[in-house]
Enzyme design. Structure first.
Site: not given
Length: 307
Positions: A16-17, A210, A212, A243, A252
């Site tokens: 997803r991310d 979470h 990055h 992002c 990430n």
């Protein structure tokens, strides 16, 4: 130094991310193949897709097809991101394929408006409707507070503000709170102090980090979070992701880099590093470019682990 945990939870968020930031549309069969590879690495939690408007994130327009097609073992808890009640409605249409949902907002007013075109208060009000409905449907719920460690537009974000938002989301039904270093602004000292305080400020729920790797401090921040009492992390295979706002917010932390470091430190994840590297190599082939993962390039410290 604080005592480190013997094991940690790792949620893979790459499908997803990671995928949503790819400029070229990834074919659905390729997404399914990568999800299936990841699901057999030993990872126990995976964010597979998101139910967002196709015109907002075209890359995830095939959310339903990926969910319904991918062969995911029962022991893997499948999560999807939902931005609002409409997204939850979409997810509930595939309830038998989903175990968890994640919701999100930013601690920073400016970032939240640029990301979802809402004030923070408007976002909280919406999530206060989404979270109870998800719980009633039997889904586990995670709320992610983005820009928890700093905002590229506003600068410093006070931890007290982040914790206040987190407590409201827990009161609404969040069983887990993720704190996002959305554009890679955190530093290890800040992270250690943050998670040391978070345990007391937001009790009774799982707290997740979470990070990055925008400025190369991702794994240093993981160690600091561990020292602060955090034992749950989100990461993306191949260091995919970033992002959407602003420019320059790169990926990430790579799941294979995270797992490699933790295993070398004697901290268990349950994840097979060799299989994880296989998934990242396949992603590299599908995307047609090198990925940012260090372990993918250098190999693990113990080459036999990826034989």
């Amino acid at each position: 130094m604080s005592r480190l945990p013997a094991s940690v939870h790792v949620r893979e968020v790459g499908p997803r991310d990671g995928f949503q930031n790819e400029p070229d549309i990834i074919a659905t069969p390729d997404k399914v193949r990568l999800v299936e590879l990841l699901a057999r690495t030993g990872v126990r939690r995976m964010e597979v897709t998101s139910f967002v408007r196709a015109d907002v994130i075209p890359q995830l327009a095939d959310a339903a097809d990926v969910l319904e097609t991918a062969d995911i073992p029962d022991e893997v808890s499948v999560s999807v991101l939902v931005p609002n009640e409409r997204g939850l409605d979409g997810a509930l249409g595939h309830r038998e394929r989903i175990d968890e949902i994640s919701v999100f907002l930013s601690a920073s007013e400016t970032h939240n408006r640029k990301n979802v075109n809402r004030s923070v208060e408007e976002s909280i009000a919406g999530l206060e409707r989404v979270l109870p409905r998800a719980r009633e449907a039997g889904l586990r719920t995670e709320a992610v507070v983005a820009t928890s460690f700093g905002c590229p537009y506003e600068g410093h974000v006070a931890p007290a503000r982040v914790f206040e938002i987190a407590r409201r989301l827990v009161a609404a039904g969040a069983q887990e709170v993720g704190f996002g270093d959305t554009t890679g602004m955190a530093n290890p000292l800040q992270v250690r102090e943050f998670f040391t305080a978070a345990t007391a400020e937001v009790p009774g729920v799982e707290l997740t980090a979470h990070f990055h790797n925008t400025r190369g401090q991702g794994l240093a921040n993981v160690l600091a979070a561990l020292e602060g009492g955090c034992a749950s992390f989100e990461s993306s295979f191949g260091e995919l992701g970033g992002c959407p706002v602003p420019a320059g917010a790169t990926g990430n932390i790579a799941t294979e880099d995270l797992v490699s470091m933790l295993h070398e430190m004697g901290i268990e994840t349950g994840i097979d590093l060799g299989r994880l590297l296989e998934a990242s190599r396949e992603a590299q082939r599908i995307l047609g470019r090198p990925l940012g993962s260090h372990t993918l390039v250098a190999g693990p410290v113990d080459w036999n682990a990826a034989a």
